[in-house]
Each structure stands twice: as C-alpha cells, then as structure tokens.
Design a protein around this motif. Structure first.
Motif, PDB file in Angstrom:
ATOM      1  N   ASP A 152       0.842  -1.200   0.000  1.00 56.35           N
ATOM      2  CA  ASP A 152       0.000   0.000   0.000  1.00 56.35           C
ATOM      3  C   ASP A 152       0.874   1.246   0.000  1.00 56.35           C
ATOM      4  OD1 ASP A 152      -1.785   2.054   0.451  1.00 56.35           O
ATOM      5  OD2 ASP A 152      -3.015   0.863   1.799  1.00 56.35           O
ATOM      6  N   LYS A 153       1.012   1.847  -1.194  1.00 57.80           N
ATOM      7  CA  LYS A 153       1.956   2.944  -1.338  1.00 57.80           C
ATOM      8  C   LYS A 153       1.556   4.162  -0.524  1.00 57.80           C
ATOM      9  CE  LYS A 153       4.817   1.011  -4.149  1.00 57.80           C
ATOM     10  NZ  LYS A 153       3.999   0.064  -4.834  1.00 57.80           N
ATOM     11  N   LYS A 154       0.244   4.434  -0.509  1.00 57.34           N
ATOM     12  CA  LYS A 154      -0.184   5.663   0.162  1.00 57.34           C
ATOM     13  C   LYS A 154       0.114   5.597   1.651  1.00 57.34           C
ATOM     14  CE  LYS A 154      -3.675   7.364  -2.908  1.00 57.34           C
ATOM     15  NZ  LYS A 154      -4.997   6.896  -3.319  1.00 57.34           N
ATOM     16  N   LYS A 155      -0.211   4.429   2.242  1.00 55.63           N
ATOM     17  CA  LYS A 155       0.007   4.328   3.676  1.00 55.63           C
ATOM     18  C   LYS A 155       1.493   4.315   3.987  1.00 55.63           C
ATOM     19  CE  LYS A 155      -4.384   2.370   4.826  1.00 55.63           C
ATOM     20  NZ  LYS A 155      -4.993   1.395   3.895  1.00 55.63           N
ATOM     21  N   LEU A 156       2.223   3.680   3.097  1.00 48.86           N
ATOM     22  CA  LEU A 156       3.663   3.635   3.298  1.00 48.86           C
ATOM     23  C   LEU A 156       4.245   5.031   3.254  1.00 48.86           C
ATOM     24  CD1 LEU A 156       5.965   1.696   3.741  1.00 48.86           C
ATOM     25  CD2 LEU A 156       6.195   1.455   1.282  1.00 48.86           C
ATOM     26  N   ARG A 157       3.756   5.812   2.310  1.00 51.57           N
ATOM     27  CA  ARG A 157       4.257   7.169   2.182  1.00 51.57           C
ATOM     28  C   ARG A 157       3.943   7.978   3.424  1.00 51.57           C
ATOM     29  NH1 ARG A 157       1.884  10.525  -2.576  1.00 51.57           N
ATOM     30  NH2 ARG A 157       0.111  10.449  -1.167  1.00 51.57           N
TER      31      ARG A 157
END
Lengths: 296, 321
Positions: free
Chosen positions: A72-77
């Motif tokens: 999950d890119k958004k949460k990772l970001r």
C-alpha cells in the motif's frame, strides 16, 4: 487483556473526531477489544514476527513492518513522512535545549535522521522497480491527510478558546507517549520475537492511524445517512440498518456523535464480503473474529 | 490596532475637515486653487494663508526630519491614492489652513489639491501620541522583541590539547572519553558551557548575547592558556542563535498548517508545536497554541527579528477568539 488501560486514552484522544462530543464509552470499549486488536495489531504483529523469524533475527524491527506494508503505497508514504517528521523534530528540539550539543556536522551525529536512513536503506534493498525510492521523495499531496487537516480547521474555527484548549490537549495524546502501557496492552509475551524501539514507534503510529481511519470512515457513513434534498437515490438507501446495528443496551448518549453503528457499518463496507468478487474471497478468521485489514 | 484606528480616524478627519491642523508642503497647489475660489473671499484668502504659509515654511525648516522612516515616500503615495479615490466621493476637503479650517467649510477643490496632510506631521488631536511610524494598513511593527535564549559559537584555539591534563587541572571540567571525546567546562559568568576538543576546536553554548558568547569563549581560551597551552583565538563564529517571545494571544494552529502547508508541519501527537520553516530568512519557528514562539537557526540577531516580524501578521490572522 487489560481493558481499562486504554479506555481513557482513546476516549479523549479521539476528541478530534469532533461531532461535538467525545467518543462514547461504548465505542472506546469496542475499539479496544475488537477493532484495534483485529484490525491492526495482532495479525500484523504476528506476521511481522513470522517475517523476522524468517530472516533469523531476534527482534521485530522497523524493516519487517515496512516490508509488510509494501503493497500500500499511500500508507507507506504517510508512514515515511511520519518518520521523517520524528527525526526532524528531535533534531530541532535538540538544537534548542542542548546541554551537551552534538549538533554540527563535524561531530559524530549518528542519531540525526536515523529513522529516515533506516527506511531509505531498507527500501533501496527491496526496491526492484525504483518505486520505493520514488516514494521517499514523493511530494504529492496526501488527500486523506488534507481532508483531515481541513476538517480540523473547520471544527476549530467555531470553537471558543476553552474548547480549543481542550481540543488541543486531546490531540496531543498518542499511543507513543506511554510506551510501556502500550507494550503491555499489546501483550507480546507469548511471542518469541519482540519488537524493538523503532518498531514500537511504528506500531503505536499504526494504532493511531487505525483509529483515525475508522473515524474518517465512520464520518463518511454518518454523512451518507443524513438525508440530502435532491438526492435521487435517497428512497433506496434505508437508514433502518442503524437500528439494526446498534445492539440493545448501547445507550445513545448523544445522537450527534459517532455511534457504534456507524463504525460497524464502516467496517462492513470495508470488508471483503461485498462486491462482485465476494463469493470468491477468502475471509480471514483469527481467533474466531473476522479480521479486516485496515492498515496492512 | 492602534495604528489602524488612528489611520481610519485620520481619513475621517480629512474628509470632514474639522480641526485639522495639517501642515502641507506645496504652496504652489494652494495658490493655483485660488483662482476658483469665489471672488468675495479671494482677497482675504490670498493674504492670510500666504502669511501663514511663510510661518509654516519657517516651522518646517526648523523641524528635524531625520527620524522619518525611508518608506515615507511610499506611504505618501499610498495615502495619496487613497485620498484621490475618496475625493470623488466627497466634496468637503481639508483646506490645510492652519487654524482657519472651520467645520463644514466647503472649499471646492481640484484633484491636484491632494490631501495635504500626507506628511506625518499632522498632529491628530484625537490621538496626541500618534506614533510616527508609517501608518499603512499593510504592515505594522508588532512591538514585541524576541529575547535571545541561547547562542552557540565556535572558535579555534589552534593548538593540540591534552584533554586529560586539562580535565585534571582545571576547575569545573569533566571528561568522559568513553561517553564523549571532549572536555566539558563551565563558567559562571557569563553562564556558559564549553566543549573543548583535542584538536583545539571549541564550542561555547548557553550565552544570551553575541558579546557574552565571545567574552565567555575568551575566558575559556584564557583558562586553557593558563594551563600551559599556546591557545589562540581564531575564527570566532556564531553558529546558531535561539530566541523566544510571546504574542500573547492563542493561535489556531490548524488554520495555519492548512494555509501554509508548504512551510509548516504540525503533528500534535508527536509535538505540541507547529514547526514553521521560513525561507527568507532561513529560520525555523516553533509556534505553540499558547502564543509562545521559539525561533532558531539564525546566524545573526537581525534574522530572528526579521523572522518574527514576518510571522507576526500571519499569526494575528489566526488569532483564536
């Protein structure tokens, strides 16, 4: 599991949900006993433990959790930005009240930006396509964060100074402040590998994020339930499921605040049980309770 | 606040034309207007004001102009433009007659008869203590001066030092080579702490002003000298200055972080203050809900003052009422 530990914390620190009132006790209890463990902590913690065991390490470290979140890119970001902020804040606070300063570059400053370095090293090691490294430099606006900021701004505009002072105080509460209590509550004694300090920071952040997301979703549900004039589908949406979801005995302290029903509905929508592929989706049960992956 | 109300009242007065004793510079404009005055009054008008004009110019030459701020010319133009707009609206204009203007006296004017009171010499009777700062609604000085809390400076003693011997022989010195590779020395006046490295480099912290920091550094150098090392005092440099002040009103940080997103970071669960990264000057400000502001990252005192003056109007915009 010691319920009372977290009760007060959640009740007050979700003040920023602000429908004008704090979470009811019921919701806080629900949060503690059902949602948080399943949504956020137990399964990911277990998975993280598995991963670190695979690696042959003795502790669960930040890298394991980052690895779990890689999809999950958004949460990772958002997590990366959080870690960066932590580094930045400690750097600044150090420079202000330094007793024995180690601030300039000529001196050994291994602690500066340690979380960022950690994240960067790890992500570059697992990065095949360059996407993770791009994430580190990503300056796109986080829409959900933006919405939260706007909501907070709208709410605080109407408050008087006393309310605002209370609001600010409750916003400052977090799971990372009383790290020992949080650790106890997590109850890692049964596991062989335990999380290290940075991993604990990330876990407390994930708990915070989970509550935040549930609140976001519940507010959306609440908004949906409000009757809108001119909405062509309003005759189809039935608001009766609110009564259905509120089990008897849950006294509505204040109808304006988020109700347990809102939260249940939010979770229901988030689960894999609806949608075109639902018959083919495996639902995960952990300890007999449906696990919903909110954060991982 | 004060400045604004006096500014408004200033315009009010000039429109109504009552009790204004504004001096004015251009005598030429005035005389040019005489032609359109009614012939009845022309004679009296010509003589009296001219005398007064002389008196005015005399007064003028005596007055000391040195305290006038540089932006005055800009202010004049601003007021000028504002005045011209208002002239279209009202007929009554301030004639600039000293002591002769009576309330309601109508004097037709041309647009060239600009608001004569553009100079700050206009002593407004309503506010006898009108500050002579440029009265623009755009910016006013906050009246608050940040206090310096900590200065960090470095100096090169330019000689290799035996830290163990220093620690043993000097008073108020501690040395834990396992913990940190420098001698930590303290003096009481000025109350500071110094880190002295074996290379001869020294860091001095805790002083409340640049001069104090320099003085303290010299004292430490003297101590090292007295211990038998050929210490010099090279490249003294202020590395960081920390200042703090209080705007005395609560600030709504949620609004600030939303409108100044590219400069601010605010995570209340991690740190109660908003971290504002100002670009010009390059200063980091910690802004708290209570109204306290901490400024850091400055190499010069002026940067702290400038940063605060920059942030003050922004903070006023987010005053929590």
């Amino acid at each position: 599991m010691n319920n009372e530990l977290k009760l007060d914390r959640i009740t007050t620190f979700t003040f920023w949900t602000w429908s004008g009132h704090r979470f009811t006790k019921i919701i806080a209890l629900l949060m503690e006993n059902i949602f948080l463990p399943n949504l956020n902590i137990c399964l990911p913690l277990q998975q993280a433990a598995d991963i670190s065991q695979l690696r042959g390490a003795r502790v669960i470290s930040a890298e394991d959790i980052l690895f779990l979140m890689r999809k999950d890119k958004k949460k990772l970001r958002r997590l990366l930005k959080y870690m960066a902020f932590r580094d930045y804040k400690s750097k600044i606070v150090k420079s202000i009240d330094e007793e024995e300063p180690i601030e300039t570059d000529k001196f050994s400053c291994s602690n500066v930006n340690k979380r960022q370095k950690l994240a960067q090293d790890f992500l570059s090691s697992i990065d095949q396509t360059g996407e993770f490294l791009a994430l580190l430099e990503d300056t796109e606006i986080d829409e959900i964060k933006q919405e939260r900021l706007e909501r907070a701004e709208r709410q605080t505009r109407m408050m008087d100074p006393i309310q605002y002072a209370e609001f600010c105080e409750s916003r400052q509460l977090s799971f990372s402040k009383k790290a020992s209590k949080f650790r106890e509550w997590l109850d890692c004694s049964s596991m062989e590998v335990k999380p290290n300090a940075v991993a604990m920071e990330i876990l407390s952040y994930l708990a915070y994020e989970t509550v935040a997301q549930l609140v976001d979703l519940a507010l959306l549900v609440k908004q949906d339930m409000a009757t809108k004039a001119g909405d062509p589908f309003s005759h189809v949406i039935s608001a009766t499921y609110i009564q259905h979801y509120n089990t008897p005995g849950e006294v509505m302290e204040n109808l304006d605040a988020i109700q347990p029903a809102h939260i249940r509905e939010a979770i229901r929508r988030y689960s894999h049980k609806i949608g075109p592929l639902s018959p083919f989706t495996v639902s995960l049960y952990y300890n007999g309770i449906l696990f919903i992956m909110c954060t991982v | 606040m004060d400045g604004e109300s006096s500014l408004e009242s200033y315009f009010d007065q000039s429109i109504v034309g009552e009790n204004s004793q504004c001096l004015y510079t251009p005598a030429i404009d005035f005389e040019g207007d005489l032609s359109i005055r009614s012939p009845l009054h022309s004679s009296t008008f010509i003589s009296a004001p001219v005398e007064q004009n002389k008196a005015l110019t005399e007064d003028f030459s005596v007055v000391d102009l040195s305290f006038l701020p540089d932006e005055l010319s800009v202010q004049d133009e601003l007021l000028h433009d504002g005045a011209e707009q208002q002239e279209q609206e009202s007929d009554v204009r301030d004639s600039g007659f000293v002591g002769m203007a009576t309330p309601g006296e109508q004097i037709p004017s041309e647009s060239s008869m600009a608001l004569p009171g553009a100079s700050p010499f206009c002593p407004l009777p309503m506010t006898p203590m009108t500050p002579m700062t440029p009265m623009t609604p755009v910016s006013e000085s906050s009246g608050i001066v940040p206090q310096l809390q900590n200065i960090v400076s470095t100096v090169n003693l330019a000689c290799s030092l035996d830290l163990k011997s220093i620690a043993l022989r000097a008073r108020n010195a501690e040395y834990n080579p396992k913990r940190f590779a420098a001698v930590i020395m303290r003096i009481r006046e000025p109350r500071t702490t110094a880190l002295i490295f074996s290379s001869g480099k020294m860091v001095c912290t805790g002083a409340k002003s640049e001069e104090q920091s320099r003085l303290a550094a010299r004292k430490y150098a003297r101590v090292v000298q007295k211990l038998g090392f050929p210490a010099k005092f090279l490249d003294f440099k202020i590395q960081n200055m920390v200042g703090s002040c209080d705007v005395r009103f609560p600030i709504r940080l949620e609004g600030l972080v939303l409108t100044h997103q590219q400069f601010s970071s605010y995570e209340p669960e991690l740190f109660p203050g908003l971290i504002y990264r100002m670009v010009k000057p390059r200063i980091v400000l910690l802004i708290f809900v209570s109204g306290k502001v901490v400024l850091t990252g400055a190499k010069e005192r002026s940067e702290i003052y400038e940063a605060f003056e920059n942030i003050y109007p922004i903070l006023k915009g987010f005053k929590k009422v």
